[in-house]
Structure formats: structure tokens, C-alpha cells
Scaffold this active site. Structure first.
Site, mmCIF file in Angstrom:
data_model
loop_
_atom_site.group_PDB
_atom_site.id
_atom_site.type_symbol
_atom_site.label_atom_id
_atom_site.label_comp_id
_atom_site.label_asym_id
_atom_site.label_seq_id
_atom_site.Cartn_x
_atom_site.Cartn_y
_atom_site.Cartn_z
ATOM 1 N N HIS A 289 46.454 -53.157 62.593
ATOM 2 C CA HIS A 289 46.750 -52.224 63.675
ATOM 3 C C HIS A 289 45.827 -52.469 64.857
ATOM 4 C CE1 HIS A 289 49.539 -49.335 61.702
ATOM 5 N NE2 HIS A 289 48.981 -49.831 60.610
ATOM 6 N N ASN B 212 60.751 -41.338 59.701
ATOM 7 C CA ASN B 212 60.626 -42.760 59.372
ATOM 8 C C ASN B 212 61.393 -42.947 58.059
ATOM 9 O OD1 ASN B 212 57.759 -44.894 58.519
ATOM 10 N ND2 ASN B 212 59.826 -45.467 59.112
ATOM 11 N N CYS C 37 54.609 -43.284 61.820
ATOM 12 C CA CYS C 37 53.997 -44.406 61.116
ATOM 13 C C CYS C 37 52.741 -43.886 60.438
ATOM 14 C CB CYS C 37 53.666 -45.545 62.079
ATOM 15 S SG CYS C 37 52.869 -46.961 61.292
ATOM 16 N N ASN D 211 50.787 -54.007 64.316
ATOM 17 C CA ASN D 211 51.325 -52.695 64.661
ATOM 18 C C ASN D 211 50.545 -52.169 65.864
ATOM 19 O OD1 ASN D 211 53.146 -52.096 62.177
ATOM 20 N ND2 ASN D 211 51.200 -52.754 61.276
ATOM 21 N N ASN E 124 60.594 -54.607 56.136
ATOM 22 C CA ASN E 124 60.965 -54.028 57.418
ATOM 23 C C ASN E 124 62.434 -54.293 57.720
ATOM 24 O OD1 ASN E 124 58.543 -52.830 58.226
ATOM 25 N ND2 ASN E 124 57.769 -54.724 59.122
ATOM 26 N N GLU F 56 56.046 -50.388 65.785
ATOM 27 C CA GLU F 56 55.773 -50.899 64.444
ATOM 28 C C GLU F 56 56.199 -52.354 64.307
ATOM 29 O OE1 GLU F 56 56.302 -49.353 59.837
ATOM 30 O OE2 GLU F 56 57.073 -48.170 61.509
ATOM 31 N N ARG F 57 55.321 -53.148 63.739
ATOM 32 C CA ARG F 57 55.609 -54.557 63.502
ATOM 33 C C ARG F 57 56.891 -54.724 62.685
ATOM 34 N NH1 ARG F 57 51.598 -57.859 59.492
ATOM 35 N NH2 ARG F 57 52.191 -56.038 58.258
ATOM 36 N N GLN G 246 62.763 -49.115 56.838
ATOM 37 C CA GLN G 246 62.206 -49.986 55.801
ATOM 38 C C GLN G 246 62.985 -49.837 54.503
ATOM 39 O OE1 GLN G 246 59.710 -48.111 57.571
ATOM 40 N NE2 GLN G 246 58.938 -49.847 58.746
ATOM 41 N N GLY H 294 49.766 -46.158 60.859
ATOM 42 C CA GLY H 294 49.330 -46.063 62.254
ATOM 43 C C GLY H 294 48.516 -44.810 62.496
ATOM 44 N N CYS I 36 52.904 -49.136 53.839
ATOM 45 C CA CYS I 36 53.679 -48.178 54.630
ATOM 46 C C CYS I 36 53.291 -46.788 54.154
ATOM 47 C CB CYS I 36 55.179 -48.409 54.458
ATOM 48 S SG CYS I 36 56.190 -47.209 55.357
#
Length: 266
Positions: free
Chosen positions: A149, A12, A207, A180, A63, A198-199, A45, A210, A72
Site C-alpha cells: 500500500h 466490497n 478496502c 494499492n 481480483n 485497489e490493485r 474479488q 487499505g 483482503c
């Protein structure tokens, strides 16, 4: 010219900009341009590290679509590596303590929230077993861990059309701030396999929030007890939570390279 670092947590990836000594104006369009993998620097991100009167540093998170979000987890693990020491971080989700460990960082992500209006949802309902579902998915749980979430515990992730369903659920009117979307499978004792839509970023290799939300939902549902190993496409995270307490997330953080850019060109 402004300095930045390219970093990632389990794949990520982030462009991390140091704005402690001088403000960097960040707009949604500029964040989108920087995050563009073909015409910009490229990232999931963009992270803006600034000064703080309440903590060691502040962190703003944008994002890839330019939307600013509250939390995050993977980026939070990168901050002590970026700053060079253990830090308290001011975020829109609150104050977070991050400390370096071998190969990464450990972060106190704060306490999860379960009230429907804290997620937030559009109307009142049980957030442990929500009276809502999409197509053949089971009834989900919802958790706010600094950002919203929804979690589905599936029998077999390989048969779930995650990109299609993730996009539909992220933008469902039930979630006024979008959401999310986590698709989890029990892989063993205190072990989860997880895929996250992911949103604002789409399907991601990892994530952190998440993983936190999904482990909390699994413990709250009595599927397992902590600590929980959460396996994502990018690797594993260790999540520990005791009901009534805060969430501890531990996992890798990686510095890739440093660079310079003229932000006015984006």
C-alpha cells in the site's frame, strides 16, 4: 455444480467458493469470467476457501482482473460468517485469526512491515515520508499489511482525481508488484476519511487492508493515536494498532445469497 455464496464487506463484494471437500481449479481467465458483472456472477474479488494443514481453512484471493493477491481484509471478515465459527485462516500473507462479532467480524491482521524491500519498492528509500510524489499530491507513506500500500494524506479528497491518479500510481515502476493506492483525509480526532484505488480492481467502496495500512501510517506519522475510525464510501471500520504490535480490524460482513454454478462454463 459447485456451490458459492455472494458476500460483501462494506460493499466490497465477493463470490466465495467452498473448495474444502473438492478442489476447484481456478485460473486467471476463469476468475475474470466469474467476476464479470455482465456475463458472469459479478464481484470485486473471487474467494476460494479450501482445506489447510496449518489452519482451520485456507483462503485464495483473485481480483476481478484475474490476478491472485496475498490479502483482503474485507474478505477475511466474511470467512467466519461463511464457515459458521471463529477460524484461523491460511493466506499468502500468513495466518490470520478471525472471530465473529455482532454484525461482522474482528481480525488480527498481523504486524505491518515498513522496510522498502518488504513493500516492495524498486529501490531503497524512507517509507514514512517517501521522496516521491505525483503531480500535486503530498509525499506518501508506504506500508505492507500482507499486500503493498501507498498512502497519501490530502487536505481535500474531493479535489483529487482519484481514478486517473490511482491508475497511474498503481502501475508506476517504483512498485514492482503494483500497489494499492490510498487517498486519505483527516476528518477529526482519530478519524480518517479514505478512498482506495485497489490493485487489480480499481476504485472500490471499501478496502480492509487499505484501512489498516492508512491507520498505521497515520499513527506512525503521529497524526493520531489508535484506535482509528476509517470512513470509506461503504461505511466505517475500526482499526487499532500499537507500534510493535499487530493490527486489529473490526467491521461488518454480510451474506447476500447462496447459489450454484458449473465452473467449467467459465
Amino acid at each position: 455444480m459447485g456451490r458459492f455464496s455472494k458476500m460483501h464487506g462494506l460493499g466490497n463484494d465477493f463470490v466465495v467458493i467452498d473448495a474444502r471437500d473438492g478442489a476447484v481449479e481456478m485460473t486467471a481467465s476463469r476468475a475474470r469470467a466469474i467476476a464479470d458483472r455482465h456475463a458472469g456472477i459479478g464481484c470485486d474479488q473471487l474467494i476460494l476457501i479450501g482445506a489447510s494443514e496449518r489452519a482451520d481453512v485456507s483462503m485464495r484471493i483473485f481480483n476481478a482482473d484475474g490476478s491472485e493477491v496475498e490479502a483482503c481484509g474485507n474478505a477475511t471478515r466474511c470467512v467466519p460468517l461463511f464457515v459458521g465459527r471463529d477460524v484461523r485462516i491460511e493466506t499468502k500473507a500468513g495466518l490470520l485469526d478471525a472471530k465473529g462479532v455482532e454484525g461482522g467480524a474482528s481480525v488480527d491482521m498481523g504486524a505491518p512491515r515498513f522496510d522498502w524491500d518488504a513493500i516492495p519498492l524498486a529501490y531503497a528509500m524512507d517509507t514514512l515520508t517517501m521522496p516521491a510524489s505525483w503531480e500535486d499530491l503530498p509525499a506518501p507513506a508506504a506500508v505492507n499489511v500482507g499486500n503493498p500500500h501507498v498512502i497519501f494524506f490530502c487536505d481535500d479528497l474531493d479535489v483529487v482525481d482519484i481514478p486517473r491518479l490511482g491508475s497511474i500510481i498503481e502501475n508506476d515502476p517504483l512498485f514492482p508488484q503494483r500497489v494499492n493506492v490510498n487517498f486519505a483525509e483527516v476528518a477529526g480526532d482519530n478519524h480518517l476519511r479514505l478512498m482506495v484505488w485497489e490493485r487489480g480492481a480499481g476504485l472500490t467502496r471499501a478496502c480492509g487492508t487499505g484501512a489498516c495500512a492508512t491507520a498505521v501510517a497515520a499513527i506512525r506519522s503521529k497524526l493520531m493515536a489508535g484506535p482509528v475510525t476509517v470512513s470509506l464510501p461503504g461505511g466505517d471500520l475500526a482499526i487499532d494498532w500499537t507500534p510493535g504490535g499487530t493490527i486489529r480490524m473490526t467491521g461488518p460482513a454480510t451474506h447476500v445469497f447462496n447459489g450454484e454454478a458449473d465452473w467449467t462454463r467459465f
